[in-house]
Motif scaffolding. Structure first.
Motif, PDB file in Angstrom:
ATOM      1  N   ALA A 102       0.502  -1.618  -0.529  1.00 29.64           N
ATOM      2  CA  ALA A 102      -0.087  -0.504  -0.408  1.00 29.64           C
ATOM      3  C   ALA A 102       0.704   1.333  -0.042  1.00 29.64           C
ATOM      4  CB  ALA A 102      -0.747   0.304   0.977  1.00 29.64           C
ATOM      5  N   SER A 103       2.077   1.198   0.362  1.00 27.32           N
ATOM      6  CA  SER A 103       3.029   1.987   1.314  1.00 27.32           C
ATOM      7  C   SER A 103       3.828   2.571  -0.725  1.00 27.32           C
ATOM      8  CB  SER A 103       3.749   2.050   1.660  1.00 27.32           C
ATOM      9  OG  SER A 103       4.765   3.387   2.148  1.00 27.32           O
ATOM     10  N   ILE A 104       4.045   1.497  -1.712  1.00 30.89           N
ATOM     11  CA  ILE A 104       4.723   0.973  -2.127  1.00 30.89           C
ATOM     12  C   ILE A 104       3.451   2.112  -3.513  1.00 30.89           C
ATOM     13  CG2 ILE A 104       5.720   0.190  -4.351  1.00 30.89           C
ATOM     14  CD1 ILE A 104       6.786  -1.231  -2.201  1.00 30.89           C
ATOM     15  N   GLU A 105       3.113   1.716  -3.272  1.00 31.63           N
ATOM     16  CA  GLU A 105       0.814   2.147  -4.543  1.00 31.63           C
ATOM     17  C   GLU A 105       1.797   3.337  -3.990  1.00 31.63           C
ATOM     18  OE1 GLU A 105      -2.311   0.181  -3.608  1.00 31.63           O
ATOM     19  OE2 GLU A 105      -1.291  -2.349  -4.681  1.00 31.63           O
ATOM     20  N   GLU A 106       1.465   3.850  -2.639  1.00 37.49           N
ATOM     21  CA  GLU A 106       0.864   5.512  -2.733  1.00 37.49           C
ATOM     22  C   GLU A 106       1.593   6.387  -3.138  1.00 37.49           C
ATOM     23  OE1 GLU A 106       1.067   7.960   1.108  1.00 37.49           O
ATOM     24  OE2 GLU A 106      -0.345   6.280   2.105  1.00 37.49           O
ATOM     25  N   GLY A 107       3.026   6.170  -2.933  1.00 38.86           N
ATOM     26  CA  GLY A 107       4.257   6.576  -3.780  1.00 38.86           C
ATOM     27  C   GLY A 107       4.469   6.705  -5.083  1.00 38.86           C
ATOM     28  N   GLU A 108       4.442   5.383  -5.648  1.00 35.87           N
ATOM     29  CA  GLU A 108       4.084   5.569  -6.780  1.00 35.87           C
ATOM     30  C   GLU A 108       3.541   6.017  -7.816  1.00 35.87           C
ATOM     31  OE1 GLU A 108       6.367   3.974  -9.429  1.00 35.87           O
ATOM     32  OE2 GLU A 108       7.503   3.804  -7.482  1.00 35.87           O
ATOM     33  N   ASN A 109       2.233   6.050  -6.989  1.00 36.40           N
ATOM     34  CA  ASN A 109       1.000   6.922  -7.409  1.00 36.40           C
ATOM     35  C   ASN A 109       1.127   8.251  -7.629  1.00 36.40           C
ATOM     36  OD1 ASN A 109      -0.506   4.715  -8.848  1.00 36.40           O
ATOM     37  ND2 ASN A 109      -1.172   3.869  -6.951  1.00 36.40           N
TER      38      ASN A 109
ATOM     39  N   ILE B  40       3.862   9.696  -7.972  1.00 38.54           N
ATOM     40  CA  ILE B  40       4.175  10.081  -8.850  1.00 38.54           C
ATOM     41  C   ILE B  40       4.106  10.271 -10.041  1.00 38.54           C
ATOM     42  CG2 ILE B  40       6.471   9.657 -10.629  1.00 38.54           C
ATOM     43  CD1 ILE B  40       7.728   9.398  -7.535  1.00 38.54           C
ATOM     44  N   ARG B  41       2.806   8.960 -10.211  1.00 35.10           N
ATOM     45  CA  ARG B  41       2.438   9.152 -11.968  1.00 35.10           C
ATOM     46  C   ARG B  41       1.253   9.656 -11.759  1.00 35.10           C
ATOM     47  NH1 ARG B  41       3.072   3.651 -14.037  1.00 35.10           N
ATOM     48  NH2 ARG B  41       1.588   3.453 -14.522  1.00 35.10           N
ATOM     49  N   ARG B  42       0.348  10.591 -11.244  1.00 33.55           N
ATOM     50  CA  ARG B  42      -0.873  11.631 -11.082  1.00 33.55           C
ATOM     51  C   ARG B  42       0.048  12.668 -11.553  1.00 33.55           C
ATOM     52  NH1 ARG B  42      -2.799   8.328  -6.308  1.00 33.55           N
ATOM     53  NH2 ARG B  42      -1.992  10.107  -5.065  1.00 33.55           N
ATOM     54  N   GLN B  43       1.551  13.297 -11.205  1.00 33.69           N
ATOM     55  CA  GLN B  43       1.781  14.403 -11.426  1.00 33.69           C
ATOM     56  C   GLN B  43       1.997  14.214 -12.742  1.00 33.69           C
ATOM     57  OE1 GLN B  43       5.339  14.396  -8.925  1.00 33.69           O
ATOM     58  NE2 GLN B  43       4.020  15.216  -7.012  1.00 33.69           N
ATOM     59  N   GLU B  44       2.011  13.208 -13.200  1.00 32.30           N
ATOM     60  CA  GLU B  44       2.842  13.030 -15.039  1.00 32.30           C
ATOM     61  C   GLU B  44       1.710  12.401 -15.797  1.00 32.30           C
ATOM     62  OE1 GLU B  44       5.838   9.431 -15.344  1.00 32.30           O
ATOM     63  OE2 GLU B  44       7.848  11.498 -13.752  1.00 32.30           O
ATOM     64  N   GLY B  45       0.141  12.671 -14.855  1.00 37.40           N
ATOM     65  CA  GLY B  45      -0.425  12.242 -16.555  1.00 37.40           C
ATOM     66  C   GLY B  45      -1.050  11.103 -16.664  1.00 37.40           C
ATOM     67  N   LEU B  46      -0.062   9.733 -15.885  1.00 41.30           N
ATOM     68  CA  LEU B  46      -0.509   8.268 -15.588  1.00 41.30           C
ATOM     69  C   LEU B  46      -1.302   8.233 -14.960  1.00 41.30           C
ATOM     70  CD1 LEU B  46       3.570   7.916 -15.890  1.00 41.30           C
ATOM     71  CD2 LEU B  46       2.147   7.954 -17.661  1.00 41.30           C
ATOM     72  N   SER B  47      -2.742   7.010 -15.600  1.00 43.46           N
ATOM     73  CA  SER B  47      -3.119   6.533 -15.045  1.00 43.46           C
ATOM     74  C   SER B  47      -2.459   5.273 -13.413  1.00 43.46           C
ATOM     75  CB  SER B  47      -3.569   5.236 -15.514  1.00 43.46           C
ATOM     76  OG  SER B  47      -2.581   4.059 -15.764  1.00 43.46           O
ATOM     77  N   GLU B  48      -3.095   5.422 -12.247  1.00 42.27           N
ATOM     78  CA  GLU B  48      -2.510   4.747 -10.728  1.00 42.27           C
ATOM     79  C   GLU B  48      -2.673   3.324 -11.528  1.00 42.27           C
ATOM     80  OE1 GLU B  48      -4.817   5.659  -7.809  1.00 42.27           O
ATOM     81  OE2 GLU B  48      -4.419   7.997  -7.931  1.00 42.27           O
ATOM     82  N   MET B  49      -1.806   2.450 -10.239  1.00 39.02           N
ATOM     83  CA  MET B  49      -1.183   1.393 -10.720  1.00 39.02           C
ATOM     84  C   MET B  49      -1.627   0.054  -9.139  1.00 39.02           C
ATOM     85  SD  MET B  49       1.628   0.785  -8.171  1.00 39.02           S
ATOM     86  CE  MET B  49       2.882  -0.731  -8.984  1.00 39.02           C
ATOM     87  N   LYS B  50      -1.365  -1.545  -9.233  1.00 45.66           N
ATOM     88  CA  LYS B  50      -1.447  -1.746  -8.072  1.00 45.66           C
ATOM     89  C   LYS B  50      -1.544  -2.706  -8.597  1.00 45.66           C
ATOM     90  CE  LYS B  50      -6.012  -2.884  -5.577  1.00 45.66           C
ATOM     91  NZ  LYS B  50      -5.834  -2.191  -3.890  1.00 45.66           N
ATOM     92  N   PHE B  51      -1.084  -3.342  -7.021  1.00 44.85           N
ATOM     93  CA  PHE B  51      -0.203  -4.310  -6.815  1.00 44.85           C
ATOM     94  C   PHE B  51      -1.653  -5.755  -6.837  1.00 44.85           C
ATOM     95  CE2 PHE B  51       3.430  -2.513  -6.095  1.00 44.85           C
ATOM     96  CZ  PHE B  51       4.546  -2.597  -6.347  1.00 44.85           C
ATOM     97  N   GLU B  52      -1.751  -6.339  -7.438  1.00 44.07           N
ATOM     98  CA  GLU B  52      -2.426  -7.828  -7.738  1.00 44.07           C
ATOM     99  C   GLU B  52      -1.753  -8.919  -8.128  1.00 44.07           C
ATOM    100  OE1 GLU B  52      -7.243  -6.055  -8.681  1.00 44.07           O
ATOM    101  OE2 GLU B  52      -5.528  -6.059  -9.851  1.00 44.07           O
ATOM    102  N   TRP B  53      -2.469 -10.057  -6.873  1.00 42.44           N
ATOM    103  CA  TRP B  53      -1.882 -11.569  -7.864  1.00 42.44           C
ATOM    104  C   TRP B  53      -3.056 -11.611  -8.219  1.00 42.44           C
ATOM    105  CZ3 TRP B  53      -0.860  -8.671  -3.508  1.00 42.44           C
ATOM    106  CH2 TRP B  53       1.296  -8.632  -3.358  1.00 42.44           C
ATOM    107  N   ASP B  54      -2.355 -12.723  -9.309  1.00 41.06           N
ATOM    108  CA  ASP B  54      -4.366 -13.683  -9.287  1.00 41.06           C
ATOM    109  C   ASP B  54      -5.056 -14.683  -8.445  1.00 41.06           C
ATOM    110  OD1 ASP B  54      -3.761 -12.580 -12.449  1.00 41.06           O
ATOM    111  OD2 ASP B  54      -2.037 -14.047 -12.540  1.00 41.06           O
ATOM    112  N   ALA B  55      -3.270 -15.295  -7.474  1.00 40.81           N
ATOM    113  CA  ALA B  55      -3.921 -16.179  -6.378  1.00 40.81           C
ATOM    114  C   ALA B  55      -2.856 -15.682  -5.277  1.00 40.81           C
ATOM    115  CB  ALA B  55      -3.758 -17.277  -7.213  1.00 40.81           C
TER     116      ALA B  55
END
Length: 187
Positions: free
Chosen positions: A61-68, A70-85
């Protein structure tokens, strides 16, 4: 992994990390599609695995928050870590002594748990002492029942992991087919 073409060369890549949430484990978890977490049917391992999942959630959650941010500032869509299972597997299980605690663990983790509990056998202990895998063990070094029980424990575990793996591949294939169908309809 993708930039080196490794994913094109292999169907399955197993990353066996230390049981600590250090940089190696975090990177492996970020690259993973499926998490398989072994745990013994002891209170200490139950508590430790629960804490591991709590730390895992907080860390990602902390990594996502930091990455997102930066991504918002650059106009990119947000990312999320997800596992298939995500599955936890009870290992070194002794039904005569650990059934009650294993049932508590199963109830607590619910759908995250595999249905099969991998029983401890003499073959598992001996393979560990010889630093060999179960499938490398020489059947002639065991009596027939010991060998069959040891192999069955790992064969049943693999069957369940394989079912999860094939299920995620099938789901991915269905999603791809739907996307291709939708792309064909849009043109």
């Amino acid at each position: 992994l993708e930039s080196e073409g490794i994913l094109d060369d292999y169907d399955i890549i197993l990353l066996d990390t230390p049981p600590a949430l250090g940089y190696l484990t975090i990177n492996a978890l970020a690259a993973a599609d499926i998490l398989l977490v072994p745990l013994g049917a002891s209170f200490l391992e139950f508590d430790s695995t629960g804490r591991f999942f709590d730390m895992l959630y907080s860390t990602f959650a902390s990594i996502e928050e930091g990455e997102n941010r930066i991504r918002r500032q650059e106009g990119l869509s947000e990312m999320k870590f997800e596992w298939d299972a995500v599955r936890a597997l009870i290992t070194r299980f002794d039904a005569s002594q650990q059934t009650d605690l294993a049932n508590v663990i199963q109830a607590y983790f619910g759908d995250f748990m595999t249905t099969y509990r991998q029983e401890v056998t003499a073959m598992v202990g001996q393979a560990g002492e010889q630093v060999n895998g179960i499938y490398e063990a020489d059947y002639r070094e065991f009596n027939r029942d010991t060998y069959v029980r040891g192999r069955e424990a790992f064969d049943r575990t693999w069957a369940e992991v394989k079912e999860v793996l094939l299920g995620t591949w099938w789901r991915d294939l269905q999603e791809l087919n739907e996307q291709e169908g939708n792309d064909g309809q849009a043109t």
